[in-house]
Design an enzyme around this catalytic site. Structure first.
Site, mmCIF file in Angstrom:
data_model
loop_
_atom_site.group_PDB
_atom_site.id
_atom_site.type_symbol
_atom_site.label_atom_id
_atom_site.label_comp_id
_atom_site.label_asym_id
_atom_site.label_seq_id
_atom_site.Cartn_x
_atom_site.Cartn_y
_atom_site.Cartn_z
ATOM 1 N N GLY A 14 36.686 50.543 -44.997
ATOM 2 C CA GLY A 14 35.691 49.483 -44.770
ATOM 3 C C GLY A 14 34.305 50.030 -44.464
ATOM 4 C CD GLN A 15 28.897 47.229 -43.008
ATOM 5 O OE1 GLN A 15 29.420 46.479 -42.189
ATOM 6 N NE2 GLN A 15 27.635 47.096 -43.408
ATOM 7 C CE1 TYR A 145 31.894 38.875 -36.601
ATOM 8 C CE2 TYR A 145 34.045 39.616 -37.342
ATOM 9 C CZ TYR A 145 32.760 39.895 -36.912
ATOM 10 O OH TYR A 145 32.353 41.208 -36.787
HETATM 11 C C1 VAH Z 1 29.132 39.715 -39.952
HETATM 12 N N1 VAH Z 1 28.496 42.045 -40.161
HETATM 13 O O1 VAH Z 1 28.086 39.424 -40.533
HETATM 14 C C2 VAH Z 1 29.224 41.104 -39.312
HETATM 15 C C3 VAH Z 1 28.597 41.162 -37.931
HETATM 16 C C4 VAH Z 1 26.856 40.346 -36.352
HETATM 17 C C5 VAH Z 1 27.595 40.081 -37.621
HETATM 18 O O2 VAH Z 1 29.591 41.185 -36.944
HETATM 19 O O3 VAH Z 1 30.103 38.969 -39.878
#
Ligand code: VAH
Length: 317
Positions: A14-15, A145
């Site tokens: 992953g990234q 998330y």
């Molecule tokens: C996202 N790159 O965009 C992630 C990050 C702050 C955002 O956790 O979901």
């Protein structure tokens, strides 16, 4: 005899995982760092070896790997990011939470010495302070998330307090790197824009031009991770997750910085559902607790990051 360190990086393709694997292998040695990801072996490049294909939700396979390889540190980076999670909420919750609980549980069972797990500024929500959001800012996330990351932080603190597990975490901002393609995050416009600039293509941005977000160059994020993990445990006052900051910029600001080096590069704005996600997050965070506890200092400003991203991607293209 002192047991040598044996690290497991879950989500190594992953990234973050790809660059963290390389960095750990520089700090320790290649055979001490096992890269694991769900990608089949025939789909990964040689740089990632030694490699194990692993679905982190397969707890039995994860347990066998930890036991057989005598793992002493786990970096658990597998997750579904914000935009993809909004489109697949149940799958996101399962991946982000069940995998963390397996890692925490098995780390206690097999006496893993240290665990790293990434949180995110996405734990903050519409009622959190927008500018310089503090370490103790209100964490009422408006995304699946963010909810999974906020819940995960409390699970990490619980395992530290109840079982003494040395689990450490960082609230990463949006991360910008050149080794992995954008992966379904709301901040990933700031990665994709470079790929379009290099190819001389007009970039369509899914956020409005004035949407400021906390951001960081991947090299700073990797260094922060290694420095946090190297710190002495008794320095660390935070066992949920540390705010981590470096930059804050809008799509217009990063576009203008890129256009200075790529004259004629064009951008078009067409905001979508990700605009609402971005507007629920702070524009910048206060990471003074990280500076106080383990001397965190970013090294890349916007100009330096843009210049390095363009030169690295030009070499790779
Ligand atoms: C996202 N790159 O965009 C992630 C990050 C702050 C955002 O956790 O979901």
């Amino acid at each position: 005899m002192k047991q040598t360190e044996k690290m497991l990086v879950i989500g190594a393709c992953g990234q973050i995982g790809r660059e963290l694997t390389v960095a750990l292998r520089k700090q320790f040695s290649r055979h001490c760092v096992i890269a694991a990801d769900i990608q089949p072996e025939d789909k990964i490049d040689l740089e990632i070896y030694p490699y194990k294909q692993l679905n982190v939700l397969d707890k039995e396979k994860l347990e066998a790997l930890i036991m057989e390889e005598k793992i002493t540190q786990i970096y658990h980076l597998a997750a579904m990011l914000s935009a993809n999670a909004e489109l697949n909420p149940q799958a996101a919750w399962r991946l982000n939470m069940d995998s963390l609980l397996s890692v925490l549980d098995l780390s206690v069972k097999y006496r893993v010495k240290k665990v790293f797990w990434p949180s995110s500024i996405a734990v903050f929500g519409p009622d959190s302070p927008k500018k310089n959001c503090p370490q103790q800012g209100i964490t009422e996330p408006a995304t699946i998330y963010g909810i999974s990351k906020a819940a995960g932080e409390y699970w990490c603190k619980y395992y530290f307090e109840k079982y003494g597990l040395d689990v450490r975490s960082l609230r990463y901002p949006g991360l910008i790197g050149y080794t992995a393609a954008p992966g379904g995050g709301t901040t990933d416009y700031a990665v994709d824009i470079f790929h379009h600039a290099i190819k001389g293509e007009t970039f369509t941005c899914f956020l409005k031009e004035d949407t400021a977000l906390p951001m960081m160059y991947m090299h700073d994020a990797i260094r922060a991770t290694l420095e946090l993990m190297d710190a002495s445990g008794d320095q660390l006052q935070v066992r949920t997750s540390y705010n981590l900051g470096a930059l804050s910029f809008t799509p217009k600001e990063i576009y203008e910085e890129i256009e200075k080096e790529v004259p004629g590069f064009m951008i078009h704005y067409a905001s979508d559902f990700r605009q609402q996600i971005a507007e629920s997050w702070p524009q910048s965070v206060d990471d003074s607790q990280a500076t106080k506890d383990w001397c965190w200092q970013p090294a890349y400003d916007l100009k330096r990051m843009v210049s390095e991203m363009l030169s690295k991607l030009s070499i790779l293209s």
